[in-house]
Write a protein that holds these residues in place. Structure first.
Motif, mmCIF file in Angstrom:
data_model
loop_
_atom_site.group_PDB
_atom_site.id
_atom_site.type_symbol
_atom_site.label_atom_id
_atom_site.label_comp_id
_atom_site.label_asym_id
_atom_site.label_seq_id
_atom_site.Cartn_x
_atom_site.Cartn_y
_atom_site.Cartn_z
ATOM 1 N N HIS A 1 -59.342 -44.701 -40.650
ATOM 2 C CA HIS A 1 -58.547 -43.758 -41.453
ATOM 3 C C HIS A 1 -59.396 -42.600 -41.988
ATOM 4 C CE1 HIS A 1 -55.167 -46.528 -41.188
ATOM 5 N NE2 HIS A 1 -56.007 -47.487 -41.501
ATOM 6 N N ASP B 1 -64.754 -41.338 -40.186
ATOM 7 C CA ASP B 1 -64.646 -42.411 -39.206
ATOM 8 C C ASP B 1 -63.232 -42.454 -38.640
ATOM 9 O OD1 ASP B 1 -64.603 -44.761 -37.738
ATOM 10 O OD2 ASP B 1 -65.881 -45.838 -39.152
ATOM 11 N N GLN B 2 -63.090 -42.063 -37.371
ATOM 12 C CA GLN B 2 -61.761 -42.004 -36.751
ATOM 13 C C GLN B 2 -61.088 -43.372 -36.676
ATOM 14 O OE1 GLN B 2 -62.443 -38.238 -33.703
ATOM 15 N NE2 GLN B 2 -62.548 -40.299 -32.911
ATOM 16 N N LYS B 3 -61.887 -44.422 -36.634
ATOM 17 C CA LYS B 3 -61.334 -45.770 -36.477
ATOM 18 C C LYS B 3 -60.958 -46.411 -37.812
ATOM 19 C CE LYS B 3 -63.964 -46.671 -32.245
ATOM 20 N NZ LYS B 3 -64.975 -47.554 -31.589
ATOM 21 N N THR C 1 -64.106 -40.817 -25.059
ATOM 22 C CA THR C 1 -63.254 -41.955 -24.783
ATOM 23 C C THR C 1 -62.179 -41.502 -23.821
ATOM 24 O OG1 THR C 1 -61.643 -43.497 -25.721
ATOM 25 C CG2 THR C 1 -61.919 -41.406 -26.856
ATOM 26 N N GLN C 2 -61.625 -42.432 -23.081
ATOM 27 C CA GLN C 2 -60.548 -42.104 -22.150
ATOM 28 C C GLN C 2 -59.182 -42.195 -22.817
ATOM 29 O OE1 GLN C 2 -61.317 -40.941 -18.978
ATOM 30 N NE2 GLN C 2 -63.341 -41.039 -19.931
ATOM 31 N N LYS C 3 -59.160 -42.615 -24.084
ATOM 32 C CA LYS C 3 -57.884 -42.796 -24.762
ATOM 33 C C LYS C 3 -57.823 -42.081 -26.105
ATOM 34 C CE LYS C 3 -56.897 -47.239 -22.559
ATOM 35 N NZ LYS C 3 -55.778 -46.731 -21.745
ATOM 36 N N ASN C 4 -58.681 -41.102 -26.284
ATOM 37 C CA ASN C 4 -58.656 -40.328 -27.527
ATOM 38 C C ASN C 4 -59.352 -39.003 -27.282
ATOM 39 O OD1 ASN C 4 -58.272 -39.593 -30.185
ATOM 40 N ND2 ASN C 4 -59.464 -41.269 -31.063
ATOM 41 N N TRP C 5 -59.216 -38.069 -28.228
ATOM 42 C CA TRP C 5 -59.909 -36.786 -28.130
ATOM 43 C C TRP C 5 -61.391 -36.998 -28.410
ATOM 44 C CZ3 TRP C 5 -56.857 -33.181 -26.179
ATOM 45 C CH2 TRP C 5 -55.482 -33.293 -26.390
ATOM 46 N N MET C 6 -62.234 -36.350 -27.615
ATOM 47 C CA MET C 6 -63.670 -36.482 -27.810
ATOM 48 C C MET C 6 -64.070 -35.943 -29.183
ATOM 49 S SD MET C 6 -66.811 -34.983 -25.518
ATOM 50 C CE MET C 6 -66.513 -36.089 -24.141
ATOM 51 N N SER C 7 -64.942 -36.667 -29.852
ATOM 52 C CA SER C 7 -65.405 -36.261 -31.177
ATOM 53 C C SER C 7 -66.600 -35.329 -31.032
ATOM 54 C CB SER C 7 -65.799 -37.492 -31.992
ATOM 55 O OG SER C 7 -66.226 -37.121 -33.282
#
Length: 329
Positions: free
Chosen positions: A114, A110-112, A146-152
């Motif tokens: 940790h 889960d990137q959000k 997302t526009q503010k992170n690397w695509m998962s």
């Protein structure tokens, strides 16, 4: 293409209850296919007595597990609780594996939060008797962006061993031809490059798999109603590489029945488990459908299409809740 979509069954308890009436495998039961090769057990994978009954003294050469790593959806409040549960089925897996065997487990991060529970799981595995071998990444063609992170776009796969198991290196090659020359080396007094020395004109998969298409509704292998379905090609690669024909493969989280089908296609026996009778039924039906038609899934149809067409209550529910209206084939 037949259009008989089915919503995710894990998110609709009422629809699940409608479909339970068409399931032949009840909680606590074990279904064996008509040829006596494969088994599907309907129970919790942490129950020693049930797993021993499933195995009936047999030992598996390979375990391929895809546990539910969405902790919220399965009422795990924190990573420690999730890992405690994982340790139960990991330890049980070790006991039913052969002295020389392989263990693969799909896991998320889960990137959000940790990257939990990935790190916690690895640390837990460090305290077991399994040997760590590889951390494999399978690249999805699509992901959530997302526009503010690397695509998962990746899926994580951990590879462990017990003892000294088989590893059929001839099965690790992809369908991608080698195109780049290099890696020169003197062999027998002559300068050679990597393509000349290779055992194949295709590249090896390595620990980053870029050649496997994730499952979506246009693929024949798609099983509507299921979620996070693993591509058949990925499970076949694992089975062919880390087992031999007539070996037994175990899977504690059957879901769409992909390991079961991959074992059938590659002449292995599969003993699989799911706590939900719906997914046990789907797994059994998928095997039966393949044997009857050669098809690996339902594409944009679903495993219960015939029952739904003859069940006015389900038809009305799907139309009212999802605006899904079934028509004759």
């Amino acid at each position: 293409m037949i259009n008989f979509p089915l919503p995710r069954l894990d998110k609709d308890e009422k629809l699940r209850k409608f479909l339970l009436r068409y399931c032949r495998i009840n909680n606590g039961e074990i279904w064996t296919d008509e040829k006596g090769i494969h088994k599907v057990g309907c129970f919790d994978c942490t129950g020693l007595q049930n797993i021993e009954k499933l195995m009936d003294g047999a030992k598996a050469k390979l375990a391929v597990h895809d546990p539910p790593y969405n902790m919220v959806a399965f009422d795990f409040k924190n990573p420690d609780e999730f890992i405690s549960w994982c340790k139960e089925w990991v330890d049980l897996t070790f006991t039913i594996l052969d002295d020389n065997s392989s263990f693969y487990v799909w896991l998320g991060a889960d990137q959000k939060k940790h990257f939990e529970p990935f790190a916690e799981f690895i640390l837990m595995m460090k305290k077991t008797d399994f040997n760590s071998r590889s951390f494999i990444t399978m690249r999805n063609q699509r992901g959530y962006g997302t526009q503010k992170n690397w695509m998962s776009i990746r899926q994580e796969l951990l590879y462990y061993t017990k003892g000294n198991p088989v590893f059929n290196v001839s099965e690790v090659y992809t369908d991608i031809p080698k195109a780049v020359k290099g890696y020169y080396k003197i062999v027998g007094g002559e300068k050679t490059e990597n393509i000349e020395r290779s055992k194949s004109d295709k590249i090896r998969a390595g620990n980053v798999w870029i050649d496997i298409q994730q499952v979506f509704h246009l693929l024949e292998e798609n099983v509507n109603g299921c979620f996070a379905q693993k591509p058949l090609k990925s499970i076949e690669r694992i089975i062919r590489t880390s087992s031999n024909e007539n070996d037994t493969v175990i899977d504690f989280f059957s879901h769409a029945g992909t390991t079961l089908l991959a074992a059938e296609k590659n002449k292995r026996a599969c003993y699989t488990v799911d706590i939900d009778p719906i997914y046990c039924e789907i797994s059994a039906r998928r095997l039966e459908r393949f044997r009857k038609t050669g098809k690996t899934g339902w594409q944009n149809s679903n495993p219960f299409e015939d029952e739904i067409l003859n069940d006015i209550e389900i038809m009305q529910y799907l139309e009212n809740e999802y605006k899904i209206k079934y028509t004759d084939k």
